[in-house]
Design an enzyme around this catalytic site. Structure first.
Site, PDB file in Angstrom:
ATOM      1  N   HIS A  86       0.955  -1.213   0.033  1.00 45.47           N
ATOM      2  CA  HIS A  86       0.018  -0.023   0.116  1.00 45.47           C
ATOM      3  C   HIS A  86       0.837   1.280  -0.047  1.00 45.47           C
ATOM      4  O   HIS A  86       1.863   1.264   0.609  1.00 45.47           O
ATOM      5  CB  HIS A  86      -0.955  -0.035   1.149  1.00 45.47           C
ATOM      6  CG  HIS A  86      -2.110  -0.898   0.833  1.00 45.47           C
ATOM      7  ND1 HIS A  86      -3.541  -0.672   1.437  1.00 45.47           N
ATOM      8  CD2 HIS A  86      -2.346  -1.769   0.490  1.00 45.47           C
ATOM      9  CE1 HIS A  86      -4.174  -1.383   1.383  1.00 45.47           C
ATOM     10  NE2 HIS A  86      -3.725  -2.462   0.475  1.00 45.47           N
ATOM     11  N   GLU A  88       0.931   3.747   1.545  1.00 47.51           N
ATOM     12  CA  GLU A  88       1.625   4.584   2.727  1.00 47.51           C
ATOM     13  C   GLU A  88       2.885   3.753   3.285  1.00 47.51           C
ATOM     14  O   GLU A  88       3.566   4.511   3.860  1.00 47.51           O
ATOM     15  CB  GLU A  88       0.621   4.400   3.727  1.00 47.51           C
ATOM     16  CG  GLU A  88      -0.923   5.375   3.621  1.00 47.51           C
ATOM     17  CD  GLU A  88      -1.666   4.739   2.918  1.00 47.51           C
ATOM     18  OE1 GLU A  88      -1.528   3.877   2.026  1.00 47.51           O
ATOM     19  OE2 GLU A  88      -2.891   4.923   3.097  1.00 47.51           O
ATOM     20  N   ARG A  93       8.685   3.119   3.936  1.00 45.80           N
ATOM     21  CA  ARG A  93       9.997   2.435   3.673  1.00 45.80           C
ATOM     22  C   ARG A  93      10.839   3.140   2.750  1.00 45.80           C
ATOM     23  O   ARG A  93      12.263   3.200   3.168  1.00 45.80           O
ATOM     24  CB  ARG A  93       9.525   1.023   2.907  1.00 45.80           C
ATOM     25  CG  ARG A  93       8.453   0.123   4.043  1.00 45.80           C
ATOM     26  CD  ARG A  93       8.498  -1.209   3.361  1.00 45.80           C
ATOM     27  NE  ARG A  93       9.647  -2.227   3.410  1.00 45.80           N
ATOM     28  CZ  ARG A  93       9.864  -2.943   4.706  1.00 45.80           C
ATOM     29  NH1 ARG A  93       8.972  -2.804   5.419  1.00 45.80           N
ATOM     30  NH2 ARG A  93      10.837  -3.593   5.021  1.00 45.80           N
ATOM     31  N   CYS A 141      -6.781   3.162   4.499  1.00 43.28           N
ATOM     32  CA  CYS A 141      -7.668   1.824   4.733  1.00 43.28           C
ATOM     33  C   CYS A 141      -7.863   1.279   6.249  1.00 43.28           C
ATOM     34  O   CYS A 141      -6.853   1.902   7.021  1.00 43.28           O
ATOM     35  CB  CYS A 141      -7.252   0.634   3.688  1.00 43.28           C
ATOM     36  SG  CYS A 141      -5.439  -0.096   4.375  1.00 43.28           S
ATOM     37  N   LYS A 389      12.731  -5.799   3.645  1.00 43.26           N
ATOM     38  CA  LYS A 389      13.694  -5.923   4.814  1.00 43.26           C
ATOM     39  C   LYS A 389      15.101  -6.288   4.577  1.00 43.26           C
ATOM     40  O   LYS A 389      15.967  -5.665   5.253  1.00 43.26           O
ATOM     41  CB  LYS A 389      12.998  -7.285   5.413  1.00 43.26           C
ATOM     42  CG  LYS A 389      11.720  -6.821   6.066  1.00 43.26           C
ATOM     43  CD  LYS A 389      11.023  -8.160   6.908  1.00 43.26           C
ATOM     44  CE  LYS A 389      10.016  -7.647   7.617  1.00 43.26           C
ATOM     45  NZ  LYS A 389       8.559  -7.850   6.740  1.00 43.26           N
ATOM     46  N   LYS A 424      17.083  -5.964  15.725  1.00 41.26           N
ATOM     47  CA  LYS A 424      15.836  -5.255  15.992  1.00 41.26           C
ATOM     48  C   LYS A 424      15.642  -5.231  17.407  1.00 41.26           C
ATOM     49  O   LYS A 424      15.091  -4.407  18.209  1.00 41.26           O
ATOM     50  CB  LYS A 424      14.596  -5.688  15.060  1.00 41.26           C
ATOM     51  CG  LYS A 424      14.639  -5.328  14.007  1.00 41.26           C
ATOM     52  CD  LYS A 424      13.517  -5.890  13.038  1.00 41.26           C
ATOM     53  CE  LYS A 424      12.064  -5.247  13.548  1.00 41.26           C
ATOM     54  NZ  LYS A 424      10.961  -5.230  12.477  1.00 41.26           N
TER      55      LYS A 424
END
Ligand SMILES: [Zn+2]
Length: 456
Positions: A86, A88, A93, A141, A389, A424
């Site tokens: 999408h 957004e 990213r 959405c 990623k 992470k």
């Protein structure tokens, strides 16, 4: 009057139309590749704009288009596919790519247009004059798209006048008539096609986004009772279910955790938040936006230093995206001869990412991989999007490798970290903030399968 204007906060000095114009112009300058086929396809666009706290718009730093999302079985343990395309998510990213390059510059002793050293060694923060605005051509959405039709009166594009009703002002609210409650569109004259589509759905703009697993389902009662509001939803769409959350949910998450992601938070003093969300002309409710984007999280407390619940400024522009669903449909109404056969109008399958970086700023994908790659090439570096990623991780590791030893962030120095997951998890304040957000506001947020994050 003049003094009143100059007393306003900086962020009020740019207008929603100026933000939209800047983003739509940037889009129009991009090559055709990945753009919708005129009259037959539509798409969604989102962008991140760098602005000054004094209210000057500087430049678009990231732009994304896209309408698709892959099914669960297409997810990859190599981190090399875009799960969610999408607009957004693509724009966010690309923004991470942009920030990574800005960090690379400062750790190498070059100047950045947005960053400056923070108090803690190895950390950076935004220059006090810099802020970022988020632009979308549509209401995100999910929860923000659940809009009672009575609330659409203030939004500027309703109804699109037909020939018979061209006397109606474009911002006139839909005429409600006695006995309308069941939403029987055929009884009422002068409805445009777009109106009919919506009115068949009774009194609510619906979302195709289903509630997340574990949550009670929508009651699907007629009219306003169709949906539950304020709940997490997965991305809408036909076909195999997806694990990706709706854009309303992701924006709500970015308003607490920031939009820099876990990896870059190693290098940053605090989260980086969007200051405002500007939406184009489309069905819109500021009340639904507020509910979806921050009321749901407003009670969250105990966030680590550098994190807070960001109240984005919400604004709507009167400008319209020429490739939006509404415009593509509207163009047939003005010229029925051009109307394509039923079923021929569809969402554009490609996603465009463009960001303000020196190396390969443009990245066009389809089905989560570089557009045009053969099935055979999937799994090779050649097929990867620069914002998947694995590539964002690779760029992060390159940043780390470029960082002089004396400036390695404390959270990364002397640590034995290998996988994307390890890096992470080592971003403790970010992970603590996420834990607080999940526990207090979003306990049903689906946990992505961990084995898909173990790549190196
Ligand atoms: Zn979305």
């Amino acid at each position: 009057m003049l003094s009143e204007v100059s007393l306003k906060r900086g962020a009020d000095m740019w207008s929603a139309d100026a933000v939209a114009r800047l983003c739509l112009e940037r889009y129009s300058e991009l090559p055709k590749r990945g753009k919708p086929e005129p009259g037959r396809e539509w798409s969604l666009l989102a962008a991140v704009v760098r602005a000054s706290a004094q209210g000057a718009l500087e430049e678009v730093v990231s732009l994304g288009t896209g309408t698709k999302c892959i099914g669960q079985s297409a997810m990859s343990p190599r981190g090399d596919v875009l799960n969610d395309s999408h607009a957004e998510v693509i724009a966010r990213r690309g923004f991470v790519r942009y920030l990574t390059e800005q960090l690379r510059r400062v750790v190498c002793g070059e100047t950045s247009e947005v960053l400056q050293p923070a108090d803690e060694k190895g950390k950076w923060r935004l220059q006090p004059d810099v802020c970022f605005l988020f632009f979308t051509t549509h209401t995100p959405c999910g929860d923000a798209s659940i809009i009672p039709m009575v609330e659409t009166e203030a939004q500027p594009c309703w109804p699109v006048p037909t020939e018979e009703s061209s006397d109606a002002a474009p911002d006139e609210k839909p005429k409600r008539q006695a006995g309308e409650q069941g939403g029987v569109a055929t009884k009422r004259p002068r409805l445009t096609e777009r109106e009919e589509e919506s009115q068949e759905e009774a009194d609510l703009h619906r979302t195709g986004a289903k509630c997340v697993p574990g949550a009670p389902e929508d009651p699907r009662a007629p009219g306003l009772g169709y949906h539950r509001v304020g709940v997490l939803r997965v991305k809408p769409g036909r076909g195999e279910p997806t694990l990706s959350l709706s854009c309303s949910d992701k924006l709500a998450r970015w308003a607490v955790l920031g939009c820099q992601g876990a990896l870059l938070s190693h290098y940053l003093e605090g989260a980086i938040y969007f200051s405002a969300l500007v939406t184009s002309k489309c069905p819109y409710s500021s009340q639904a936006m507020e509910r979806a984007l921050f009321t749901r999280c407003s009670q969250v407390t105990g966030l680590p230093s550098g994190f807070h619940v960001q109240q984005l400024q919400l604004l709507q522009s009167s400008l319209e995206f020429p490739h939006s669903h509404a415009v593509v449909h509207g163009s047939w109404q003005q010229d029925p001869a051009r109307r394509p056969p039923p079923g021929r109008v569809s969402p554009c399958g490609a996603a465009i990412s463009w960001c303000a970086v020196s190396d390969r700023p443009l990245d066009v994908t389809a089905n989560g991989y570089k557009q045009g790659v053969t099935k055979k090439a999937v799994g090779t570096a050649h097929a990867r999007s620069l914002i998947c990623k694995a590539e964002l991780f690779r760029a992060f590791l390159a940043l780390l490798a470029a960082t002089p030893r004396s400036h390695i962030p404390q959270s990364l120095s002397g640590r034995d970290l290998h996988t994307y997951w390890d890096y992470k998890q080592a971003a403790r304040p970010y992970q603590d903030a996420w834990l607080q957000l999940r526990n207090q506001a979003f306990p049903l947020w689906p946990r992505g399968p961990r084995h898909l994050l173990q790549f190196e």
